[in-house]
Scaffold this motif. Structure first.
Motif, PDB file in Angstrom:
ATOM      1  N   UNK A  33       0.924  -1.124  -0.077  1.00 58.10           N
ATOM      2  CA  UNK A  33       0.022   0.078   0.113  1.00 58.10           C
ATOM      3  C   UNK A  33       0.907   1.219   0.097  1.00 58.10           C
ATOM      4  N   UNK A  34       2.225   1.161   0.009  1.00 58.61           N
ATOM      5  CA  UNK A  34       2.976   2.221  -0.295  1.00 58.61           C
ATOM      6  C   UNK A  34       4.196   1.741  -1.225  1.00 58.61           C
ATOM      7  N   UNK A  35       4.740   2.652  -1.948  1.00 59.34           N
ATOM      8  CA  UNK A  35       5.648   2.222  -2.812  1.00 59.34           C
ATOM      9  C   UNK A  35       6.960   1.433  -2.165  1.00 59.34           C
ATOM     10  N   UNK A  36       7.258   0.296  -2.937  1.00 59.62           N
ATOM     11  CA  UNK A  36       8.559  -0.682  -2.387  1.00 59.62           C
ATOM     12  C   UNK A  36       9.038  -1.230  -3.645  1.00 59.62           C
ATOM     13  N   UNK A  37      10.286  -0.763  -3.891  1.00 65.76           N
ATOM     14  CA  UNK A  37      10.916  -1.357  -5.133  1.00 65.76           C
ATOM     15  C   UNK A  37      10.663  -2.754  -5.170  1.00 65.76           C
ATOM     16  N   UNK A  38      10.780  -3.366  -6.487  1.00 61.40           N
ATOM     17  CA  UNK A  38      10.474  -4.915  -6.665  1.00 61.40           C
ATOM     18  C   UNK A  38      11.718  -5.681  -5.847  1.00 61.40           C
ATOM     19  N   UNK A  39      12.703  -5.170  -5.862  1.00 67.04           N
ATOM     20  CA  UNK A  39      14.009  -6.131  -5.443  1.00 67.04           C
ATOM     21  C   UNK A  39      13.680  -6.372  -3.808  1.00 67.04           C
ATOM     22  N   UNK A  40      13.132  -5.199  -3.264  1.00 66.54           N
ATOM     23  CA  UNK A  40      12.931  -5.025  -1.634  1.00 66.54           C
ATOM     24  C   UNK A  40      11.549  -5.845  -1.340  1.00 66.54           C
ATOM     25  N   UNK A  41      10.724  -5.908  -2.165  1.00 59.81           N
ATOM     26  CA  UNK A  41       9.438  -6.721  -2.271  1.00 59.81           C
ATOM     27  C   UNK A  41      10.059  -8.305  -1.681  1.00 59.81           C
ATOM     28  N   UNK A  42      10.806  -8.773  -2.937  1.00 58.71           N
ATOM     29  CA  UNK A  42      11.264  -9.852  -2.605  1.00 58.71           C
ATOM     30  C   UNK A  42      11.984 -10.315  -1.601  1.00 58.71           C
ATOM     31  N   UNK A  43      12.634  -9.413  -0.965  1.00 57.60           N
ATOM     32  CA  UNK A  43      13.625  -9.511   0.262  1.00 57.60           C
ATOM     33  C   UNK A  43      12.454  -9.663   1.374  1.00 57.60           C
ATOM     34  N   UNK A  44      11.480  -8.628   1.436  1.00 50.48           N
ATOM     35  CA  UNK A  44      10.491  -8.702   2.497  1.00 50.48           C
ATOM     36  C   UNK A  44       9.667 -10.093   2.346  1.00 50.48           C
ATOM     37  N   UNK A  45       9.348 -10.527   1.258  1.00 50.78           N
ATOM     38  CA  UNK A  45       8.558 -11.698   1.246  1.00 50.78           C
ATOM     39  C   UNK A  45       9.525 -12.995   1.895  1.00 50.78           C
ATOM     40  N   UNK A  46      10.764 -12.999   1.382  1.00 49.46           N
ATOM     41  CA  UNK A  46      11.716 -14.281   1.780  1.00 49.46           C
ATOM     42  C   UNK A  46      11.842 -14.144   3.289  1.00 49.46           C
ATOM     43  N   UNK A  47      12.117 -12.750   3.835  1.00 49.84           N
ATOM     44  CA  UNK A  47      12.306 -12.609   5.296  1.00 49.84           C
ATOM     45  C   UNK A  47      11.138 -12.738   6.008  1.00 49.84           C
ATOM     46  N   UNK A  48       9.714 -12.334   5.598  1.00 49.00           N
ATOM     47  CA  UNK A  48       8.646 -12.845   6.418  1.00 49.00           C
ATOM     48  C   UNK A  48       8.549 -14.346   6.355  1.00 49.00           C
ATOM     49  N   UNK A  49       8.827 -14.948   5.104  1.00 50.88           N
ATOM     50  CA  UNK A  49       8.404 -16.465   5.165  1.00 50.88           C
ATOM     51  C   UNK A  49       9.393 -16.879   6.314  1.00 50.88           C
ATOM     52  N   UNK A  50      10.674 -16.760   6.009  1.00 47.96           N
ATOM     53  CA  UNK A  50      11.527 -17.358   6.985  1.00 47.96           C
ATOM     54  C   UNK A  50      11.182 -16.880   8.494  1.00 47.96           C
ATOM     55  N   UNK A  51      10.753 -15.788   8.663  1.00 50.18           N
ATOM     56  CA  UNK A  51      10.461 -15.414  10.115  1.00 50.18           C
ATOM     57  C   UNK A  51       9.117 -16.188  10.613  1.00 50.18           C
ATOM     58  N   UNK A  52       8.117 -16.340   9.886  1.00 49.80           N
ATOM     59  CA  UNK A  52       6.748 -17.003  10.226  1.00 49.80           C
ATOM     60  C   UNK A  52       6.779 -18.502  10.043  1.00 49.80           C
ATOM     61  N   UNK A  53       7.449 -18.914   8.950  1.00 47.51           N
ATOM     62  CA  UNK A  53       7.252 -20.499   9.012  1.00 47.51           C
ATOM     63  C   UNK A  53       7.746 -21.299   9.819  1.00 47.51           C
TER      64      UNK A  53
END
Length: 171
Positions: free
Chosen positions: A31-51
């Motif tokens: 819901x706010x601008x996040x560069x594509x490469x940062x989006x990928x980092x966020x997804x990987x990090x969140x998955x590693x954290x939550x899973x």
């Protein structure tokens, strides 16, 4: 933050994500601008954290590495999918858990027992449902019946458009 007169409103949803147990993204909405490469980092990090968290662990995580300070990650695990919302720390954890519940129950009603394949093959409809609930990082609607009515009206419009659209001949 949003300004209304002299008031500043900082409550906001930064992102909504759904990924499976293997870390494959099934829904991604920032819901706010996040560069594509940062989006990928966020997804990987969140998955590693939550899973890696126990199923009995709390569904709230305060971690400033993803969206900066004063944010928290709130998630629910349903079957093979993780539904994750990144929100300002001012948001109510239980309110966001309820929002996730409304989103999942709405998907369940629309798709008659939603599964991961529904999120893949009907991603446009899933995004539409999310947009009925959250727009621009702000919660719009939490009444499941109103959301379902809006989706049904959208389906009727789609059906009308398909019927009235001219067919294209290929030679």
């Amino acid at each position: 933050p949003c300004r209304i007169g002299s008031w500043t409103i900082t409550k906001m949803i930064h992102a909504a994500l759904v990924f499976n147990g293997m870390g494959k993204v099934r829904l991604l909405k920032f819901y706010k601008h996040v560069p594509h490469t940062r989006q990928q980092e966020i997804v990987r990090g969140l998955f590693n954290l939550i899973s890696k968290r126990s199923l009995t662990a709390c569904s709230f995580v305060e971690d400033s590495s993803f969206f900066g300070p004063e944010t928290k990650i709130i998630y629910r695990h349903f079957s093979t999918l993780f539904f994750v919302f990144a929100v300002d720390s001012a948001e109510s954890e239980l309110g966001v858990l309820d929002l996730i519940q409304v989103f999942v129950q709405t998907l369940d009603r629309i798709f008659q027992n939603v599964c991961e394949l529904d999120l893949i093959f009907y991603s446009d409809k899933v995004h539409y449902i999310l947009d009925e609930i959250v727009m621009g990082g702000m919660v719009l609607e939490t009444n499941m019946e109103d959301i379902i009515t809006a989706v049904q009206q959208m389906n009727k419009q789609d059906d009308k458009a398909r019927i009235t659209a001219p067919s294209v001949k290929t030679s």
